[in-house]
Design an enzyme around this catalytic site. Structure first.
Site, mmCIF file in Angstrom:
data_model
loop_
_atom_site.group_PDB
_atom_site.id
_atom_site.type_symbol
_atom_site.label_atom_id
_atom_site.label_comp_id
_atom_site.label_asym_id
_atom_site.label_seq_id
_atom_site.Cartn_x
_atom_site.Cartn_y
_atom_site.Cartn_z
ATOM 1 N N HIS A 212 -11.269 -40.804 -73.519
ATOM 2 C CA HIS A 212 -10.515 -40.404 -72.324
ATOM 3 C C HIS A 212 -10.431 -38.891 -72.164
ATOM 4 C CE1 HIS A 212 -6.976 -39.988 -74.970
ATOM 5 N NE2 HIS A 212 -6.387 -39.325 -73.993
ATOM 6 N N HIS A 274 -12.608 -37.326 -79.626
ATOM 7 C CA HIS A 274 -12.220 -36.272 -78.678
ATOM 8 C C HIS A 274 -12.691 -34.876 -79.105
ATOM 9 C CE1 HIS A 274 -9.901 -39.534 -77.274
ATOM 10 N NE2 HIS A 274 -8.782 -39.305 -77.939
HETATM 11 C C1 BG6 Z 1 -5.568 -41.114 -78.333
HETATM 12 C C2 BG6 Z 1 -5.118 -41.193 -79.773
HETATM 13 O O1 BG6 Z 1 -6.945 -41.256 -78.235
HETATM 14 O O2 BG6 Z 1 -5.185 -39.861 -77.789
HETATM 15 C C3 BG6 Z 1 -3.643 -40.951 -79.905
HETATM 16 O O3 BG6 Z 1 -5.426 -42.475 -80.292
HETATM 17 C C4 BG6 Z 1 -3.246 -39.671 -79.193
HETATM 18 O O4 BG6 Z 1 -3.260 -40.898 -81.265
HETATM 19 C C5 BG6 Z 1 -3.785 -39.670 -77.785
HETATM 20 O O5 BG6 Z 1 -1.833 -39.600 -79.185
HETATM 21 C C6 BG6 Z 1 -3.504 -38.347 -77.083
HETATM 22 O O6 BG6 Z 1 -3.947 -38.402 -75.763
HETATM 23 P P1 BG6 Z 1 -3.454 -37.344 -74.697
HETATM 24 O O7 BG6 Z 1 -4.259 -37.635 -73.493
HETATM 25 O O8 BG6 Z 1 -1.983 -37.573 -74.525
HETATM 26 O O9 BG6 Z 1 -3.730 -36.004 -75.287
#
Ligand code: BG6
Length: 520
Positions: A212, A274
């Protein structure tokens, strides 16, 4: 107006078609064609917090087709109306755009629920019938995406059933796609197995792996910043860059997530996907165009040139949060969170160092770190430049001058900061660091869509640019596996106090070369 795409400017070889001059105006949002989305794990956290609200927001923005259908598959014995009531609750509570009853009513008309478990033949038979029925009832044209928001252990069973019931193959001219969520395995071997399981029933171009972070506005801006400007690219290399720091810090703890997180840890949860993707976008070469094939080729190429800096004991660090104060809130350590074993060795903080072996990046370390219960929530990429080779000032004049840095602020407070030295006002000559800021909130009136809105829309459009291919996933595991093996043999991670910036071991990685982590 010439809309052929043929390049008529001087200098281009005759007949060369500039792919950037595709006649379609890319500023206009594209609307998904007739289609439906099946969610497995529809009552889970991700679906409640992200997927259902994103689908509502897409509908509200007019980006879904009128006959769009959302099919939930799960254990509950829900009638369609009960599922619709559940989904409404999630959308209303968490949508980004205003909640409108008329939009909801139209979306709700395409909501269906199929009761079944993953090992239940009849449940999948009912799903297959439902998909056929929706073709006639809603005009989905047989186009469906299957979103596996479920543990990877269940992928083989679900894929087998989808294949057995013919769900992976639609009528002539239609498409079937599968969306998979991380973790894509827990090491290289399991990632390969998973890719094989999914690949046996869906061709690679029908597999959409969600990371994402790639759907975030600021992450896409990395490419615009680098390749739409003349200013940055000439200094984006080892001649000028000292090192790169990629930070994803969170202030939240892990209470309530033991089922997913314990035994996974920060490196698998965040670095493997990520942070390595962010690193690839920062380090890759310019793609020939912005097609999915060209982007993925460049990301893959740079990952192939990347290795872990060694020895691991000096270039990587992990930690686990102990209790402490986060602002005014007293919080417990991981071992006291509900669902965690007091002997858990799961790391909640991880840092690694990568090296890119090519002419552009030789000798430039890429430091990647992530952690829970840190000082504050911030994700940023800092490109830190070398010091000026010569300073024609008296040493006292530049005592407080640091290194120039370009910081891409991924979130929150999205934007870009450029740090450089400037004269302090006054009759004396003193040079100190100042920041020049670009903030999305000030420069644009448009608000950014949620990452999941963009990614779900891209799945329905069949636009794969923002989804990593299996090779990228495997290369990321290849980078991380040695660190994970090393940590496994080491027992307990170092403890760090909640609300601080992580374990001492992480500071030592940079201190060895006279560098320091930024305190964002
Ligand atoms: C997710 C992780 O992919 O991303 C989580 O599994 C994390 O542990 C989250 O909290 C953070 O996403 P964002 O978009 O809030 O930075």
């Amino acid at each position: 107006m010439d809309t052929s795409g043929a390049d008529t400017s001087t200098g281009a070889p005759e007949g060369w078609v500039n792919p950037l001059r595709d006649p379609r105006d890319r500023r206009l949002p594209r609307i998904a064609g007739p289609s439906g989305l099946v969610i497995f794990g529809v009552t889970g956290d991700l679906s409640k917090k992200k997927l259902i609200p994103a689908i509502y927001d897409l509908a509200n923005r007019g980006l879904l087709p009128p006959g769009f259908s959302l099919i939930g598959f799960g254990r509950r014995r829900w009638a369609h109306e009960e599922f619709a009531a559940f989904a409404r609750e999630q959308a209303r509570e968490r949508c980004r755009t205003p909640f409108r009853e008329d939009v909801w009513e139209q979306l709700a008309a395409g909501l269906r629920f199929v009761t079944g478990t993953f090992d239940d033949d009849e449940g999948f038979d009912r799903l297959a019938d439902q998909l056929v029925a929706l073709e006639a009832e809603r005009g989905t044209a047989g186009n469906y995406a299957f979103y596996l928001s479920i543990p990877p252990d269940d992928f083989p069973t679900v894929c087998r059933h989808l294949d057995r019931t013919g769900c992976t193959r639609g009528p002539e001219g239609s498409w079937r796609r599968v969306v998979i969520e991380k973790p894509f395995g827990h090491d290289l071997a399991s990632a390969r197995e998973l890719n094989a399981v999914v690949g046996a029933v869906f061709p690679e171009d029908s597999v959409f792996r969600i990371d994402h972070y790639l759907g975030k506005e600021t992450v896409q801006n990395i490419l615009a910043l680098r390749f739409a400007n003349q200013l940055f690219e000439p200094v984006w290399n080892a001649n000028h860059v000292d090192h790169v720091q990629i930070t994803m810090a969170e202030d939240i703890g892990l209470g309530g997530r033991a089922g997913y997180y314990d035994g996974i840890g920060a490196a698998r949860d965040v670095i493997q996907n990520h942070l390595i993707q962010l690193m690839a976008l920062v380090a890759m070469e310019e793609p020939t165009d912005f097609s999915a094939a060209a982007l993925r080729a460049e990301k893959t190429k740079v990952l192939e040139s990347t290795s872990l800096a060694l020895p691991i004991s000096e270039t990587a660090a992990r930690g686990q949060y102990a209790g402490g104060w986060q602002g005014s809130e007293q919080v417990v350590g991981l071992k006291d969170e509900e669902g965690y074993d007091p002997s858990s060795t799961t790391e909640t903080y991880a840092a690694i160092t990568l090296e890119v072996h090519n002419r552009r990046w030789a000798g430039v370390p890429f430091y990647l770190r992530t952690g829970k219960r840190l000082g504050r929530r911030v994700t940023e990429i800092a490109v830190v430049f070398r010091r000026a080779p010569h300073l024609p000032f008296d040493a006292t004049m530049t005592q407080e001058l640091g290194q120039n840095a370009l910081v891409i602020r991924v979130q929150p407070d999205e934007g870009v900061t450029l740090r450089f030295g400037s004269k302090v006002p006054g009759t004396a000559m003193e040079v100190r660091d100042v920041n020049m800021d670009f903030a999305y909130g000030e420069a644009f009136t448009e608000s950014s869509p949620e990452a999941y809105e963009r990614l779900i829309l891209d799945v329905l459009l069949g636009e794969p640019s923002l989804f990593p291919v299996s090779r990228e996933v495997e290369l990321s595991w290849q980078l991380l596996d040695p660190v994970l093996r090393d940590w496994e043999s080491e027992g307990q991670p170092e403890q760090y106090q909640a609300g601080t910036w992580g374990p001492r071991g992480a500071d030592e990685i940079l201190a060895r070369s006279g560098r320091a982590w930024r305190r964002p």
